[in-house]
Design a protein around this motif. Structure first.
Motif, short mmCIF file in Angstrom:
data_model
loop_
_atom_site.label_atom_id
_atom_site.label_comp_id
_atom_site.label_asym_id
_atom_site.label_seq_id
_atom_site.Cartn_x
_atom_site.Cartn_y
_atom_site.Cartn_z
N TYR A 43 -4.85 6.02 8.76
CA TYR A 43 -3.75 6.50 8.69
C TYR A 43 -2.76 8.01 7.71
CZ TYR A 43 -3.11 0.77 9.18
OH TYR A 43 -3.59 0.35 9.53
N ALA A 44 -2.79 8.09 6.62
CA ALA A 44 -2.90 9.37 7.05
C ALA A 44 -2.48 10.23 7.97
CB ALA A 44 -3.42 9.78 5.81
N ALA A 45 -3.49 10.29 8.91
CA ALA A 45 -3.88 11.36 9.60
C ALA A 45 -2.25 11.13 11.35
CB ALA A 45 -5.32 10.95 10.52
N ARG A 46 -2.14 10.16 10.26
CA ARG A 46 -0.44 9.97 12.03
C ARG A 46 0.37 9.96 11.60
NH1 ARG A 46 -2.40 3.96 13.04
NH2 ARG A 46 -0.93 3.59 14.59
N LEU A 47 0.28 10.66 9.75
CA LEU A 47 1.52 10.60 9.41
C LEU A 47 2.09 12.49 9.29
CD1 LEU A 47 1.94 8.56 5.89
CD2 LEU A 47 3.17 8.53 8.33
N PRO A 48 2.94 12.82 9.84
CA PRO A 48 3.64 14.08 8.78
C PRO A 48 2.15 14.96 7.58
CG PRO A 48 5.16 13.42 9.00
CD PRO A 48 4.54 12.54 9.33
N ASP A 49 1.93 16.10 7.90
CA ASP A 49 0.80 16.42 5.91
C ASP A 49 2.23 16.55 5.38
OD1 ASP A 49 -1.10 16.99 8.64
OD2 ASP A 49 -0.53 19.63 8.35
N SER A 50 2.84 16.64 5.27
CA SER A 50 3.68 16.62 4.18
C SER A 50 3.70 15.36 3.28
CB SER A 50 5.09 16.91 4.16
OG SER A 50 6.04 15.96 4.87
N LEU A 51 3.38 13.74 4.01
CA LEU A 51 3.10 13.14 3.66
C LEU A 51 1.79 12.48 4.13
CD1 LEU A 51 6.14 10.71 5.92
CD2 LEU A 51 5.75 11.71 3.04
N GLY A 52 0.47 12.84 4.67
CA GLY A 52 -0.49 12.43 4.66
C GLY A 52 -1.28 12.85 3.93
N GLU A 53 -1.16 14.12 3.46
CA GLU A 53 -1.68 14.79 2.25
C GLU A 53 -1.93 14.38 1.44
OE1 GLU A 53 -0.90 19.01 2.46
OE2 GLU A 53 -2.53 18.81 5.01
N PRO A 54 -0.88 13.53 0.61
CA PRO A 54 -0.74 13.74 -0.76
C PRO A 54 -1.21 11.95 -0.89
CG PRO A 54 1.74 13.48 0.21
CD PRO A 54 1.13 14.44 0.76
N LEU A 55 -0.64 11.41 0.65
CA LEU A 55 -1.69 9.49 0.43
C LEU A 55 -3.33 9.94 -0.24
CD1 LEU A 55 0.20 8.33 3.75
CD2 LEU A 55 -0.21 7.02 0.75
N THR A 56 -3.81 10.81 1.13
CA THR A 56 -5.34 11.32 1.51
C THR A 56 -5.20 11.42 -0.75
OG1 THR A 56 -5.61 12.01 3.30
CG2 THR A 56 -7.03 12.26 2.12
N ALA A 57 -4.79 12.47 -1.16
CA ALA A 57 -5.45 13.31 -2.29
C ALA A 57 -4.91 11.87 -2.96
CB ALA A 57 -4.29 13.92 -2.55
N MET A 58 -4.49 11.32 -2.66
CA MET A 58 -4.10 9.90 -3.44
C MET A 58 -4.93 8.38 -4.23
SD MET A 58 -0.47 8.47 -4.47
CE MET A 58 0.57 8.76 -3.36
N ALA A 59 -5.21 8.78 -2.64
CA ALA A 59 -6.70 7.52 -2.29
C ALA A 59 -8.02 8.20 -3.13
CB ALA A 59 -6.51 7.45 -0.59
N ASP A 60 -8.17 9.79 -3.02
CA ASP A 60 -9.54 9.97 -3.45
C ASP A 60 -9.57 10.03 -4.96
OD1 ASP A 60 -10.51 10.56 -0.60
OD2 ASP A 60 -9.03 12.96 -0.65
N ASP A 61 -8.02 10.52 -5.51
CA ASP A 61 -8.51 10.28 -6.33
C ASP A 61 -8.46 8.65 -7.69
OD1 ASP A 61 -7.69 12.59 -7.35
OD2 ASP A 61 -5.43 12.46 -7.61
N LEU A 62 -7.81 7.90 -6.75
CA LEU A 62 -8.50 6.14 -7.30
C LEU A 62 -9.89 5.61 -6.64
CD1 LEU A 62 -5.25 4.54 -6.08
CD2 LEU A 62 -5.93 4.69 -8.03
N VAL A 63 -10.37 6.28 -5.72
CA VAL A 63 -12.05 6.14 -5.50
C VAL A 63 -12.68 6.73 -6.32
CG1 VAL A 63 -13.65 6.76 -3.96
CG2 VAL A 63 -11.55 5.75 -3.25
N ALA A 64 -12.40 8.05 -6.83
CA ALA A 64 -12.96 8.64 -7.88
C ALA A 64 -12.89 8.01 -9.03
CB ALA A 64 -12.70 10.19 -8.10
N ALA A 65 -11.71 7.07 -9.92
CA ALA A 65 -11.24 6.93 -11.37
C ALA A 65 -11.70 5.44 -11.53
CB ALA A 65 -9.62 6.92 -11.17
N ILE A 66 -12.20 4.41 -9.68
CA ILE A 66 -12.56 3.56 -9.77
C ILE A 66 -13.96 2.80 -9.69
CG2 ILE A 66 -12.33 0.71 -8.99
CD1 ILE A 66 -9.53 1.83 -7.60
#
Lengths: 240, 294
Positions: free
Chosen positions: A199-222
């Motif tokens: 989904y993030a890839a279909r959004l402007p970078d300014s929105l997509g990048e923080p989403l991706t970073a949050m997903a990566d952080d969550l996977v690492a944290a969980i």
């Protein structure tokens, strides 16, 4: 391929041998593999995702050419004939449907099922409120809503999914717990993060990048988590 | 501790069997203490082999002290008459006892071994002769090998009374015939053959010796074991729920107390939880593709 225990357990008390079957929402072909292994006469694996269709062919196509038909179709309007299927499975399907599609799909599955047909619906109960995976699922839904205005995941209590199909003339024959707890492994969490990335890839970078970073952080944290349950509902269509 | 009938042998074995290879890594005094600990938990089935270093010798003193409380399994890797006959006498001598309760053909791996064992002049002749002489009571088989080979052995050895084979959530999740120990369990149940589970506590293979030298491994097991109380309890409960008659404890003495505790406190495991463990192992192990669902 190895048939998941969830599928084996859901089919164990059902008549599959010699039946014409439909896996609604074939995904990677888990239920299709189980139906073929249990002696289905024919399995229609229906998905609207070309990648999934290719994956199913690759994973379970070998040696089953005469029994497997992979169909790329919308589950609200399949090319299958009315009253043509003995046994329908929706294994892990409903939670990824746009909620508005749930009843049209129930109607379509009812249309293609024979008058004395059988149906198995397997899905996840609403995860417990304190489950860490909820944070990833919520992010997935945020990303999905930003892109196309609907959630990626919706978890239904079993009574609700039962009611949806009962409305179309199905009778609940049994309910069974498939998994307790559900093992959300690193591989599962990665797969969910991959949905966010998509989904993030279909959004402007300014929105997509923080989403991706949050997903990566969550996977690492969980990491991984055992939580919630997966259930199986078996129905039969009342005669007439 | 719960006991279960070991097939039709007449033996009621505790659901945990003590894998006495653990004694090999201890001095005699420590070995004596470990046997006392195992007996304190009520375990009544011990398993040993001549190939486990000094385990037979170190088991000897306490075995003789508590001979009536222990059902003893021993084994041989010999495939022919002479070797097997010698090994039986050697084990009796090293253990210092007159009778081995269960004598098992150890580590059957290949079809041609089965041919040798069952042929005239094969190990089975020696084992049967020993049985007639009162040196052993029951005949068994152990194998990490192909389940079909075990089924074959059951077909070909009429007086086979027990089999020992691997069972854990990783194995249980694999569908190939080479992992179909379910079929072995079913056959054993149908024929009254006792079942002993091994590798219940296996986590996986050790890293390659390039990555981790054999001398640097923290456990004596030939596989990497699970080693926390919760996971050990889970693995025990899983194995005990698979309709095995008894589950063999892991070979490293450092793990035995945790396993004894797990077996003593076990209250069974429901099917949904068993499936959860299998699915978890399957996905942790899974190559591709990644899946959202179970």
């Amino acid at each position: 391929m190895d048939v998941p225990e969830t599928v084996t357990a859901a089919l164990a008390d059902r008549q599959v041998e010699g039946q014409v079957c439909l896996e609604a929402g074939a995904g990677v072909g888990n239920a299709t593999a189980g139906l073929l292994a249990a002696g289905a006469e024919r399995v229609y694996a229906v998905t609207d995702d070309a990648d999934h269709a290719a994956t199913v062919r690759e994973r379970v196509g070998d040696g089953n050419a005469d029994r497997l038909v992979v169909l790329e179709a919308d589950l609200r309007a399949t090319p299958l004939a009315t009253d043509s299927v003995d046994f329908v499975t929706a294994h892990g399907l409903c939670n990824v449907l746009p909620p508005a599609d749930l009843t049209p799909i129930a109607a379509e599955l009812t249309r293609v099922a024979k008058p004395d047909g059988h149906l198995v619906v397997d899905d996840y109960a609403v995860p417990p409120a304190d489950a860490a995976v909820n944070r990833l699922f919520a992010l997935e839904n945020t990303a999905a809503r930003m892109v196309d205005g609907r959630p990626a995941l919706t978890f239904y209590p079993p009574a609700m999914l039962a009611a949806v199909f009962v409305d179309y003339g199905w009778t609940v024959e049994r309910k069974k717990t498939l998994l307790d707890p559900v093992p959300w492994t690193e591989a599962h969490l990665d797969a969910h993060a991959e949905v966010v990335r998509g989904y993030a890839a279909r959004l402007p970078d300014s929105l997509g990048e923080p989403l991706t970073a949050m997903a990566d952080d969550l996977v690492a944290a969980i990491g991984s988590e055992r939580t919630g349950t997966m259930y199986s509902l078996a129905f039969r269509l009342a005669d007439g | 501790m719960e006991t279960r009938a070991l097939g039709d042998t007449g033996q009621e074995s505790t659901v945990l069997t003590f894998g006495s290879i653990a004694l090999n890594w201890l001095e005699q005094e420590g070995a004596n203490q470990l046997v006392e600990l195992v007996l304190d938990h009520g375990v009544n089935h011990f398993d040993v082999a001549p190939t486990y270093g000094d385990a037979e010798l170190k088991l000897g003193p306490k075995l003789r002290q508590y001979r009536d409380d222990i059902f003893l399994g021993c084994k041989t890797q010999e495939r022919e008459y002479e070797g097997a006959a010698r090994k039986i006498d050697r084990s009796l001598d090293r253990l210092g006892i007159d009778t081995i309760d269960l004598y098992q053909i150890h580590g059957l791996e290949y079809e041609d071994e089965l041919d040798t064992i069952t042929a005239d002049g094969g190990a089975l002749d020696a084992i049967r002769e020993a049985k007639d002489d009162g040196k052993i009571d029951h005949i068994g088989l152990t194998s990490h090998g192909n389940p079909e080979l075990i089924l074959d052995a059951i077909d070909r050895i009429d007086d086979l009374e027990t089999v020992m084979f691997p069972l854990n959530p990783v194995v249980a999740g694999k569908d190939g015939d080479e992992y179909d120990y379910e079929a072995v369990l079913e056959r054993c149940e149908a024929e009254g053959i006792g079942t002993l589970g091994i590798k219940a506590f296996a986590k996986g293979s050790w890293p390659s010796t390039d990555e981790l030298a054999e001398a640097d491994r923290p456990y004596a097991n030939w596989y990497e074991p699970v080693d926390t109380p919760e996971v050990i309890r889970e693995r025990f409960d899983f194995a005990a729920a698979q309709s095995l008659d008894t589950v063999v404890s892991p070979g490293d003495p450092k793990l035995v107390a945790m396993v004894l505790d797990a077996a003593s406190r076990s209250t069974g495991m429901g099917e949904a939880r068993q499936r959860a463990l299998i699915e978890e192992a399957r996905h942790n192990d899974s190559p591709v593709p990644e899946q959202l669902h179970h």
